[in-house]
Scaffold this motif. Structure first.
Motif, short mmCIF file in Angstrom:
data_model
loop_
_atom_site.label_atom_id
_atom_site.label_comp_id
_atom_site.label_asym_id
_atom_site.label_seq_id
_atom_site.Cartn_x
_atom_site.Cartn_y
_atom_site.Cartn_z
N PRO A 97 0.77 -1.15 -0.02
CA PRO A 97 -0.04 -0.03 -0.13
C PRO A 97 1.00 1.30 -0.14
N PHE A 98 0.20 2.19 -0.83
CA PHE A 98 0.99 3.39 -0.52
C PHE A 98 1.14 4.31 0.73
N VAL A 99 2.30 4.72 0.92
CA VAL A 99 2.28 5.42 2.20
C VAL A 99 1.71 6.65 2.49
N SER A 100 1.25 7.11 3.48
CA SER A 100 0.50 8.15 3.70
C SER A 100 1.42 9.51 3.61
N ARG A 101 0.63 10.65 3.07
CA ARG A 101 1.40 11.51 3.17
C ARG A 101 2.21 12.11 4.36
N THR A 102 1.42 11.94 5.58
CA THR A 102 1.91 12.12 7.03
C THR A 102 3.02 11.52 7.28
N SER A 121 -7.07 -5.22 10.03
CA SER A 121 -6.93 -3.94 9.76
C SER A 121 -7.09 -3.08 10.67
N GLY A 122 -6.14 -2.26 10.48
CA GLY A 122 -6.18 -0.85 11.54
C GLY A 122 -5.21 -1.01 12.73
N THR A 123 -4.63 -2.35 12.67
CA THR A 123 -3.61 -2.41 14.06
C THR A 123 -2.51 -1.58 13.78
N PRO A 124 -2.35 -0.76 14.89
CA PRO A 124 -1.43 0.09 15.06
C PRO A 124 0.17 -0.43 15.03
N ALA A 125 0.86 0.44 14.33
CA ALA A 125 2.49 -0.12 14.41
C ALA A 125 3.14 1.16 14.44
N LEU A 153 -2.11 -0.86 10.05
CA LEU A 153 -2.14 -1.79 8.83
C LEU A 153 -3.44 -1.73 8.18
N ASP A 154 -3.32 -1.86 6.83
CA ASP A 154 -4.23 -1.72 5.78
C ASP A 154 -5.16 -3.00 5.97
N ILE A 185 6.11 -4.31 5.96
CA ILE A 185 5.77 -5.55 6.38
C ILE A 185 4.46 -6.25 5.84
N ASP A 186 4.38 -7.47 5.98
CA ASP A 186 3.16 -8.21 5.42
C ASP A 186 2.84 -9.03 6.71
N THR A 187 1.61 -8.98 7.12
CA THR A 187 1.21 -9.76 8.17
C THR A 187 -0.09 -10.24 7.92
N GLN A 188 -0.80 -10.81 8.80
CA GLN A 188 -2.24 -11.53 8.57
C GLN A 188 -3.02 -10.97 9.89
#
Lengths: 508, 473
Positions: B9-14, B388-392, B425-426, B382-385
């Protein structure tokens, strides 16, 4: 008579003879090379004239010393032509006025031929006048009019014309053809039919299809006689100048030119740039040979003529590493092997007066425009020569190949010829501008660009749409002859030889 | 669209801003100076002699190839853009290039890794292997072969005469098997074939117009015309690196205009460049297109879709631009000291990304490192299972370390952070951080690591990724 007296008498006698005048300029312009305007004695009704011949008929005719006795009106011209119909090869055909044209200030009265009300499709006769009288005539008629059949009775609703039916064996037959016309939104398709079989088709563009287009034109004056030109891979324009014995290297951005002298070798005539950037030119002065300008070394090298060679004209590159160059007469195509700087045995061409050759990169074959015989010689890459008669009797002159087609021009008409490389069939496209054709090239968009001579237009033909757009040439640069090329950026460059100009045309 | 195998996924502007700020605190004096500056055209060749250079660039290697005439014969050359001198690959080959200024189509081709090169001459179609130092004639075509290699350099397509018509042939790059004719009765003109994967793109006449077709080697079928009403001239069609689209030129209003044909949807969009003369467009895997345009001074334009002019213009002639897989390197030919020479713009130097340390074990699935490249930007991720929305946390630093994290067995702090940012995470359980590829980062190296909040994974509720070492050579 003593020897001194004899000499004096001879001198006086010579002085009494009128000076033999060359063909007037307006007549010279109707042949692609000045040699074709060299006159031979011709008696017309007891009047001493000069003429050139085509098909053993007078082609250019002018008076030995004076103007011809024709007043500048149609009736006088018709009467004179009828009086000399036999010598001119008109057979039972009679002239009919078909309009007038200006040619560099001279007046041209144009006549077609017809018999019993049936017009002949392949002829026109120009009777040319300056302010003082008749300069001469251009007698563009096919051979065999004497043996043309009578048209027979008129059939209501059927249009007929006389047409020359051409065969690949070189025979020509003047026939009475039925004319079938089909109108499309853009064209009139004209089919010529004999015995139920169509043997020729012309695509005549309707006048109202495309308006004239104003291209951006930049003129560069270099003097001399700029002749043929071509761009190299950098877009630099190379131009031959036979009267100045030089090759011009023209910066396409600034228009400034660097002259490269060919002396002591004279008359660089045709010109091509090979993929290696070398500039080749035929040295037209007999025996001068083939010229090469190598910009790497900034040197001009001359290669002697091949055995039996004379005046070399227009060179063409071939993928086998050779440069082929035309010789107008006798009709030859000479092959120069660059790697060894040697000549291969020359190709004896099947037609007459080859003007230029075109390399078709998709087959490796060469196509040679043979003006005098109205045919195209095809030199197969693997060997073998064939002769392809053109559908028009207007003198094929220049050509360009693209995507399996060879596009060619006619010296005496603005019609554009299309030769299908695969089938050998030819088609004719008649644009809205009439007059005289000249140099031709194909652009990267597939459009064909035809330079008209003294008519004032570059004609852009789109083979897909089948239509032409006419780009006006400024009045000072209409003296086109042999040179037109499409540069890599799509701009059209042409020479206005008679005015010493090279012109860049950026199309809208 | 990204071209790497794993979508990121494309990273955010922030996030980009935070990373950029964190990198900006590095004193500029710590950056090494270099003679190789991105965005400034380099001239790779000198004294190449007359004629065109026809430069090409390998999709995935710093390798630029061209033809030049050092001694009256046309030879093949290669150079990298790292300042090393060019190498002459052939001697006495006298490559053929077609019909002078009328042939804009490149006569040479290379595999994606730049190891294999194809060309043709009076002997036929050659395949030159730079690693094996071999040069093999694989097909007898000598007229106008215009060979093209597939990605691996294992197959060659080219055109050759059959009964007076140019047809498309396929041959293996070793020449061990005879060529296979792919087309029949193609009619007049050129085919200009190109191969990517199992697709062979070529052109042939439909009526009076050249249109594009695709032959699928896997099914031995040829499509109907992919284009229509394209106008006169050649299409000069090129497949994208992953063969999902074709860029080509069509005549619109009398001007050659670059188009993009999506092979999946069959939709055609206009790229631009409408002007007289050929466009000779090339495309990368990231929907960037380079083309030549302009008069009276020909230019090279990059369309992404904003238009950037890469050349300042010199005299006329074809520019023949090409670019690598992500458009980070663009090459073309331009006049220099009287000859056409090979120009290159290194728009970015790709970073070398390596990994160190080990990743922890999440409560569900695994935590795998990913990397990606899109245009002038690379990324680590990173690629996880995990949901979605899990903070990192994405952290960067200059100093690597390897410190076990208390309360999170099997997890390690692998750098001394100088900046960090919270990301989420997306929908696929993935996230990524950007790796800017600016010219000012040449010679720069730093480290990055992710830590994902995963309350049930271990007592601390934190799972860390392996470390990334990012070096811009």
């Amino acid at each position: 008579m003593s020897t001194p007296r004899l000499c004096l008498a001879l001198l006086l006698g010579l002085a009494a003879l009128p000076a033999q005048q060359p063909a007037p300029r307006v007549l010279q312009d109707q042949v692609p090379c000045r040699e074709l305007a060299a006159g031979q004695a011709l008696q017309l009704g007891g009047r001493a004239c000069l003429s050139t011949t085509r098909f053993d008929l007078p082609y250019l005719v002018w008076d030995l010393t004076d103007h011809l006795p024709i007043r500048n009106d149609d009736d006088s011209a018709v009467a004179w032509l009828r009086a000399h119909a036999r010598e001119l090869g008109h057979g039972a055909f009679t002239p009919v006025p078909a309009g007038t044209r200006d040619w560099n200030g001279d007046t041209v009265r144009i006549f077609s031929l017809e018999r019993d009300g049936v017009r002949l499709d392949d002829a026109d006769i120009w009777v040319c006048f300056d302010a003082d009288g008749c300069l001469g005539l251009v007698n563009r008629v096919p051979p065999g009019l004497d043996g043309a059949p009578a048209p027979g009775p008129e059939v209501a609703g059927v249009e007929r014309c006389y047409k020359v039916q051409r065969a690949r064996d070189g025979t020509n037959r003047v026939v009475v053809a039925t004319v079938r016309r089909t109108r499309t939104p853009t064209h009139e398709l004209v089919d010529f039919v004999v015995d139920g079989t169509a043997f020729g088709r012309e695509h005549v563009q309707r006048v109202t299809v495309e308006p004239d287009s104003a291209a951006t034109v930049t003129e560069y004056f270099f003097g001399g006689f700029p002749d043929q030109l071509q761009a190299d891979a950098r877009g630099v324009i190379w131009c031959s100048d036979p009267s100045g014995n030089r090759i011009l290297e023209i910066d396409p951005q600034t228009g400034s030119a660097i002259p490269h002298s060919t002396l002591p070798w004279r008359q660089p005539d045709g010109l091509c740039v090979d993929p290696n950037g070398r500039v080749w030119t035929g040295l037209y002065t007999s025996g001068n040979g083939l010229g090469l300008f190598d910009r790497n070394t900034n040197t001009f090298t001359r290669f002697p003529v091949p055995p039996g060679g004379g005046s070399l004209a227009i060179p063409t590159w071939h993928h086998n590493g050779s440069i082929y160059v035309t010789q107008h007469s006798p009709a030859r195509l000479h092959e120069f092997v660059v790697a060894t700087s040697t000549w291969q045995p020359s190709v004896v061409l099947p037609g007459a007066w080859p003007v230029s050759a075109t390399y078709d990169s998709t087959t490796g074959d060469m196509f040679v425009m043979q003006y005098q015989s109205n045919s195209i010689a095809r030199i197969a890459d693997g060997g073998g020569v064939s002769n392809l008669p053109t559908p028009q009797f207007s003198g094929p002159s220049f050509s360009a190949a693209a995507n399996g087609k060879v596009w060619f021009s006619y010296w005496n008409s603005t019609q554009i010829g299309e030769l299908d490389v695969a089938t050998g069939t030819m088609s004719t496209f008649t644009p809205t501008i009439s007059g005289a054709g000249g140099p031709i090239d194909v652009g990267p968009n597939g459009h064909v660009y035809l330079g008209t001579r003294n008519t004032g237009y570059i004609i852009e033909y789109d083979p897909v749409a089948g239509t032409t757009t006419n780009h006006l040439i400024p009045s000072g640069s209409r003296s086109l002859k042999d040179g037109l090329t499409v540069a890599p950026d799509g701009t059209v460059w042409f020479t206005s030889s008679g005015t010493g100009r090279v012109v860049r045309m950026t199309l809208p | 669209m990204r071209s790497d195998a794993m979508s990121i996924p494309f990273v955010s502007r922030t996030l980009r801003t935070v990373i950029a700020l964190s990198l900006a605190i590095v004193p500029t004096t710590s950056l090494p100076t270099t003679s190789l500056r991105a965005q400034t055209p380099q001239i790779l060749s000198t004294g190449s002699g007359p004629g065109a250079r026809h430069p090409i660039v390998a999709l995935d290697a710093d390798a630029v190839f061209w033809v030049a005439m050092p001694n009256g014969q046309r030879e093949l050359f290669v150079a990298a853009t790292d300042g090393s001198p060019p190498s002459q690959l052939t001697t006495g080959a006298d490559l053929r290039v077609g019909h002078g200024t009328f042939d804009q189509w490149s006569p040479i081709a290379t595999s994606d890794d730049g190891d294999i090169v194809a060309y043709w001459n009076s002997l036929g179609v050659h395949v030159l292997d730079r690693q094996a130092s071999t040069d093999v004639v694989v097909a007898p075509a000598t007229l106008l072969a215009m060979p093209r290699l597939d990605a691996a350099g294992s197959r060659v397509v080219y055109q050759d005469l059959v009964a007076g018509e140019l047809e498309v042939f396929l041959v293996d790059a070793t020449g061990s098997n005879p060529p296979v004719q792919l087309t029949n009765n193609s009619g007049a003109g050129r085919r200009l074939p190109m191969i990517r994967g199992d697709l062979v793109l070529f052109q042939k006449l439909v009526g009076r117009e050249m249109e594009l077709f695709v032959h699928d080697l896997s099914t031995s079928t040829t499509s109907s015309a992919l284009t229509s009403g394209s106008g006169g001239g050649n299409r000069h069609g090129r497949l994208t690196p992953n063969a999902d689209a074709v860029v080509f030129e069509a005549v619109v209003g009398g001007e050659q205009t670059v188009m993009r044909l999506d092979l999946g949807s069959s939709t055609i969009t206009t790229i631009g460049g409408a002007a007289s003369g050929s466009r000779i467009a090339a495309t990368d895997g990231d929907e960037q297109v380079v083309l030549q345009t302009g008069t009276p001074q020909p230019l090279v334009e990059l369309h992404d879709p904003a238009i950037t002019t890469l050349t300042s213009g010199s005299r006329g002639g074809h520019r023949l631009p090409q670019l690598d897989r992500h458009g980070q390197l663009v090459v073309w030919q331009e006049e220099h000291q009287g000859n056409l020479e090979v120009f290159a713009v290194r728009r970015a130097w790709p970073a070398v990304i390596s990994q160190y340390g080990t990743a922890g074990t999440p409560s569900s699935g695994t935590l795998q490192p990913t990397t990606g490249t899109y245009r002038l930007q690379q990324s680590v991720g990173i690629d996880t299972q995990l949901p979605s929305g899990t903070p990192a946390v994405f952290a960067v630093g200059f100093t690597p370390q390897n410190v076990p994290i208390s309360g999170a067995p099997g997890n390690f702090q692998l750098l001394t952070p100088i900046a960090s940012v919270v990301v989420f995470l997306d929908g696929q359980g993935d996230t990524a951080g950007p790796v800017p590829l600016a010219a000012t980062l040449l010679g720069f190296q730093y480290h990055a690591q992710f830590a994902v909040l995963d309350p049930t994974a271990n007592p601390l509720g934190l799972v860390t990724s392996a470390g990334f070492t990012v070096a811009v050579p």
